[in-house]
Design a protein around this motif. Structure first.
Motif, PDB file in Angstrom:
ATOM      1  N   ALA A   1      -2.672 -27.060  51.611  1.00  0.00           N
ATOM      2  CA  ALA A   1      -3.464 -26.883  50.388  1.00  0.00           C
ATOM      3  C   ALA A   1      -4.787 -26.187  50.688  1.00  0.00           C
ATOM      4  O   ALA A   1      -5.288 -26.209  51.813  1.00  0.00           O
ATOM      5  N   ASP A   2      -5.366 -25.560  49.646  1.00  0.00           N
ATOM      6  CA  ASP A   2      -6.659 -24.904  49.803  1.00  0.00           C
ATOM      7  C   ASP A   2      -7.774 -25.910  50.087  1.00  0.00           C
ATOM      8  O   ASP A   2      -8.713 -25.613  50.823  1.00  0.00           O
ATOM      9  N   ARG A   3      -7.653 -27.089  49.496  1.00  0.00           N
ATOM     10  CA  ARG A   3      -8.722 -28.087  49.611  1.00  0.00           C
ATOM     11  C   ARG A   3      -8.189 -29.432  49.145  1.00  0.00           C
ATOM     12  O   ARG A   3      -7.055 -29.552  48.677  1.00  0.00           O
ATOM     13  N   MET A   4      -9.028 -30.447  49.276  1.00  0.00           N
ATOM     14  CA  MET A   4      -8.684 -31.781  48.780  1.00  0.00           C
ATOM     15  C   MET A   4      -8.575 -31.757  47.253  1.00  0.00           C
ATOM     16  O   MET A   4      -9.366 -31.101  46.567  1.00  0.00           O
ATOM     17  N   GLU A   5      -7.591 -32.476  46.738  1.00  0.00           N
ATOM     18  CA  GLU A   5      -7.490 -32.633  45.293  1.00  0.00           C
ATOM     19  C   GLU A   5      -8.104 -33.966  44.882  1.00  0.00           C
ATOM     20  O   GLU A   5      -7.877 -34.995  45.535  1.00  0.00           O
ATOM     21  N   LEU A   6      -8.862 -33.953  43.794  1.00  0.00           N
ATOM     22  CA  LEU A   6      -9.512 -35.163  43.281  1.00  0.00           C
ATOM     23  C   LEU A   6      -8.882 -35.492  41.933  1.00  0.00           C
ATOM     24  O   LEU A   6      -8.899 -34.664  41.013  1.00  0.00           O
ATOM     25  N   ARG A   7      -8.311 -36.703  41.834  1.00  0.00           N
ATOM     26  CA  ARG A   7      -7.600 -37.092  40.607  1.00  0.00           C
ATOM     27  C   ARG A   7      -8.138 -38.423  40.084  1.00  0.00           C
ATOM     28  O   ARG A   7      -8.337 -39.371  40.837  1.00  0.00           O
ATOM     29  N   LEU A   8      -8.365 -38.463  38.786  1.00  0.00           N
ATOM     30  CA  LEU A   8      -8.834 -39.680  38.111  1.00  0.00           C
ATOM     31  C   LEU A   8      -7.697 -40.245  37.281  1.00  0.00           C
ATOM     32  O   LEU A   8      -7.024 -39.513  36.548  1.00  0.00           O
ATOM     33  N   ARG A   9      -7.489 -41.576  37.399  1.00  0.00           N
ATOM     34  CA  ARG A   9      -6.432 -42.244  36.644  1.00  0.00           C
ATOM     35  C   ARG A   9      -7.037 -43.385  35.817  1.00  0.00           C
ATOM     36  O   ARG A   9      -7.800 -44.198  36.342  1.00  0.00           O
ATOM     37  N   GLN A  10      -6.654 -43.437  34.542  1.00  0.00           N
ATOM     38  CA  GLN A  10      -7.122 -44.484  33.636  1.00  0.00           C
ATOM     39  C   GLN A  10      -5.908 -45.165  33.020  1.00  0.00           C
ATOM     40  O   GLN A  10      -5.114 -44.520  32.333  1.00  0.00           O
ATOM     41  N   ARG A  11      -5.760 -46.469  33.282  1.00  0.00           N
ATOM     42  CA  ARG A  11      -4.585 -47.204  32.795  1.00  0.00           C
ATOM     43  C   ARG A  11      -5.000 -48.410  31.971  1.00  0.00           C
ATOM     44  O   ARG A  11      -5.958 -49.109  32.318  1.00  0.00           O
ATOM     45  N   VAL A  12      -4.261 -48.645  30.888  1.00  0.00           N
ATOM     46  CA  VAL A  12      -4.427 -49.848  30.075  1.00  0.00           C
ATOM     47  C   VAL A  12      -3.044 -50.462  29.889  1.00  0.00           C
ATOM     48  O   VAL A  12      -2.083 -49.755  29.546  1.00  0.00           O
ATOM     49  N   ALA A  13      -2.927 -51.782  30.124  1.00  0.00           N
ATOM     50  CA  ALA A  13      -1.635 -52.456  30.002  1.00  0.00           C
ATOM     51  C   ALA A  13      -1.815 -53.792  29.293  1.00  0.00           C
ATOM     52  O   ALA A  13      -2.881 -54.415  29.373  1.00  0.00           O
ATOM     53  N   TYR A  14      -0.754 -54.202  28.605  1.00  0.00           N
ATOM     54  CA  TYR A  14      -0.721 -55.504  27.932  1.00  0.00           C
ATOM     55  C   TYR A  14       0.409 -56.318  28.549  1.00  0.00           C
ATOM     56  O   TYR A  14       1.543 -55.826  28.684  1.00  0.00           O
ATOM     57  N   ILE A  15       0.118 -57.569  28.910  1.00  0.00           N
ATOM     58  CA  ILE A  15       1.096 -58.450  29.553  1.00  0.00           C
ATOM     59  C   ILE A  15       1.430 -59.602  28.618  1.00  0.00           C
ATOM     60  O   ILE A  15       0.519 -60.280  28.119  1.00  0.00           O
ATOM     61  N   GLN A  16       2.726 -59.816  28.370  1.00  0.00           N
ATOM     62  CA  GLN A  16       3.169 -60.819  27.412  1.00  0.00           C
ATOM     63  C   GLN A  16       4.142 -61.802  28.054  1.00  0.00           C
ATOM     64  O   GLN A  16       5.248 -61.412  28.458  1.00  0.00           O
TER      65      GLN A  16
ATOM     66  N   ILE B   1      -9.121 -58.646  30.126  1.00  0.00           N
ATOM     67  CA  ILE B   1      -9.641 -59.315  28.926  1.00  0.00           C
ATOM     68  C   ILE B   1      -8.449 -59.981  28.263  1.00  0.00           C
ATOM     69  O   ILE B   1      -7.638 -59.316  27.600  1.00  0.00           O
ATOM     70  N   GLY B   2      -8.295 -61.284  28.458  1.00  0.00           N
ATOM     71  CA  GLY B   2      -7.111 -61.963  27.933  1.00  0.00           C
ATOM     72  C   GLY B   2      -5.869 -61.408  28.600  1.00  0.00           C
ATOM     73  O   GLY B   2      -5.741 -61.406  29.828  1.00  0.00           O
ATOM     74  N   ARG B   3      -4.947 -60.889  27.804  1.00  0.00           N
ATOM     75  CA  ARG B   3      -3.702 -60.323  28.319  1.00  0.00           C
ATOM     76  C   ARG B   3      -3.775 -58.813  28.519  1.00  0.00           C
ATOM     77  O   ARG B   3      -2.774 -58.182  28.884  1.00  0.00           O
ATOM     78  N   ILE B   4      -4.929 -58.239  28.309  1.00  0.00           N
ATOM     79  CA  ILE B   4      -5.113 -56.792  28.485  1.00  0.00           C
ATOM     80  C   ILE B   4      -5.760 -56.532  29.835  1.00  0.00           C
ATOM     81  O   ILE B   4      -6.719 -57.191  30.227  1.00  0.00           O
ATOM     82  N   GLU B   5      -5.206 -55.569  30.568  1.00  0.00           N
ATOM     83  CA  GLU B   5      -5.744 -55.180  31.868  1.00  0.00           C
ATOM     84  C   GLU B   5      -6.041 -53.690  31.850  1.00  0.00           C
ATOM     85  O   GLU B   5      -5.194 -52.879  31.453  1.00  0.00           O
ATOM     86  N   ALA B   6      -7.246 -53.316  32.276  1.00  0.00           N
ATOM     87  CA  ALA B   6      -7.650 -51.916  32.347  1.00  0.00           C
ATOM     88  C   ALA B   6      -8.020 -51.584  33.789  1.00  0.00           C
ATOM     89  O   ALA B   6      -8.745 -52.345  34.434  1.00  0.00           O
ATOM     90  N   ARG B   7      -7.517 -50.454  34.279  1.00  0.00           N
ATOM     91  CA  ARG B   7      -7.800 -50.044  35.651  1.00  0.00           C
ATOM     92  C   ARG B   7      -8.275 -48.608  35.685  1.00  0.00           C
ATOM     93  O   ARG B   7      -7.686 -47.723  35.048  1.00  0.00           O
ATOM     94  N   THR B   8      -9.341 -48.351  36.439  1.00  0.00           N
ATOM     95  CA  THR B   8      -9.824 -47.007  36.733  1.00  0.00           C
ATOM     96  C   THR B   8      -9.621 -46.753  38.219  1.00  0.00           C
ATOM     97  O   THR B   8     -10.070 -47.543  39.053  1.00  0.00           O
ATOM     98  N   ARG B   9      -8.936 -45.662  38.550  1.00  0.00           N
ATOM     99  CA  ARG B   9      -8.665 -45.342  39.954  1.00  0.00           C
ATOM    100  C   ARG B   9      -9.052 -43.887  40.216  1.00  0.00           C
ATOM    101  O   ARG B   9      -8.681 -42.991  39.454  1.00  0.00           O
TER     102      ARG B   9
END
Length: 218
Positions: free
Chosen positions: A125-140, A108-116
């Motif tokens: 390991a005992d089992r698979m690990e499940l990880r959620l990542r939420q990132r917001v960045a501003y580019i200038q 959105i304009g200069r703001i970038e949001a990513r969900t991974r």
């Protein structure tokens, strides 16, 4: 060309300043990462990115040095939306992690949001690990061929690799970067991450991670 020399000087200064932290009895550490990236379009609206890192970690309590390589494919599905996924291999002193991921990125304009969403497979390991990542960045944009960015990313463990562990916040990553477009094909940049690892009632553990990055566009 003068701009290129300035960036190289900045990267050299980062390397010179890289010293292990001894503050707070090992609750902080300092690392240095070198990133090499190749990215380009492989068909209409589809981008392939290959990135490799060498991660020097100078605190034995954090772990040994790491090497990683990742492949990501993204598809532009709308003017401001990309979706994609990929796979990563990470090696640490002979131990391997294989990581697959799916992601969606919105601008959105200069703001970038990513969900991974990541599926992480560890040796022993005992089992698979499940990880959620939420990132917001501003580019200038700063000047011709120069740009800066700043952002924050949250890492949440949805399923731990250990059977006796539940959901948790693994880390917060605060990011700042300066990038210079050398020419049509190459970018160089300097990145700094301050990474916070919550530890319940204990003080958080902090990692300071300066990085150098070279990007090639094919």
């Amino acid at each position: 060309m003068n701009h290129t020399f300035r960036v190289l000087a900045l990267l050299a200064a980062m390397l010179a300043a890289w010293q292990p932290s001894t503050a707070r009895a090992g609750e902080e550490d300092t690392q240095f990462w070198l990133n090499a990236i190749a990215t380009g379009k492989i068909s209409k609206g589809t981008t392939l990115t290959l990135d490799a890192t060498q991660r020097w970690r100078r605190d034995d309590k954090v772990g040994d040095d790491q090497q990683s390589i990742r492949v990501t494919v993204e598809q532009q599905v709308a003017d401001n939306t990309r979706i994609g996924g990929g796979i990563m291999l990470l090696e640490t002193a002979g131990l391997s992690e294989i990581r697959t991921h799916q992601q969606a990125t919105f601008t959105i304009g200069r703001i970038e949001a990513r969900t991974r969403l990541e599926q992480r497979f560890f040796d022993g390991a005992d089992r698979m690990e499940l990880r959620l990542r939420q990132r917001v960045a501003y580019i200038q944009p700063l000047a011709e061929n120069w740009r800066a960015s700043a952002g924050v990313e949250w890492f949440g463990i949805m399923q731990s690799r250990r059977a006796d562990k539940g959901r948790s916040t693994e880390q917060w990553r605060f990011q700042a970067a300066l990038t210079h477009r050398v020419n049509k094909r190459f970018d160089v940049g300097a990145i700094y991450w301050l990474v916070s690892f919550p530890r319940g009632k204990q003080p958080e553990r902090l990692s300071h991670i300066p990085q150098a990055v070279v990007t090639y566009r094919f």
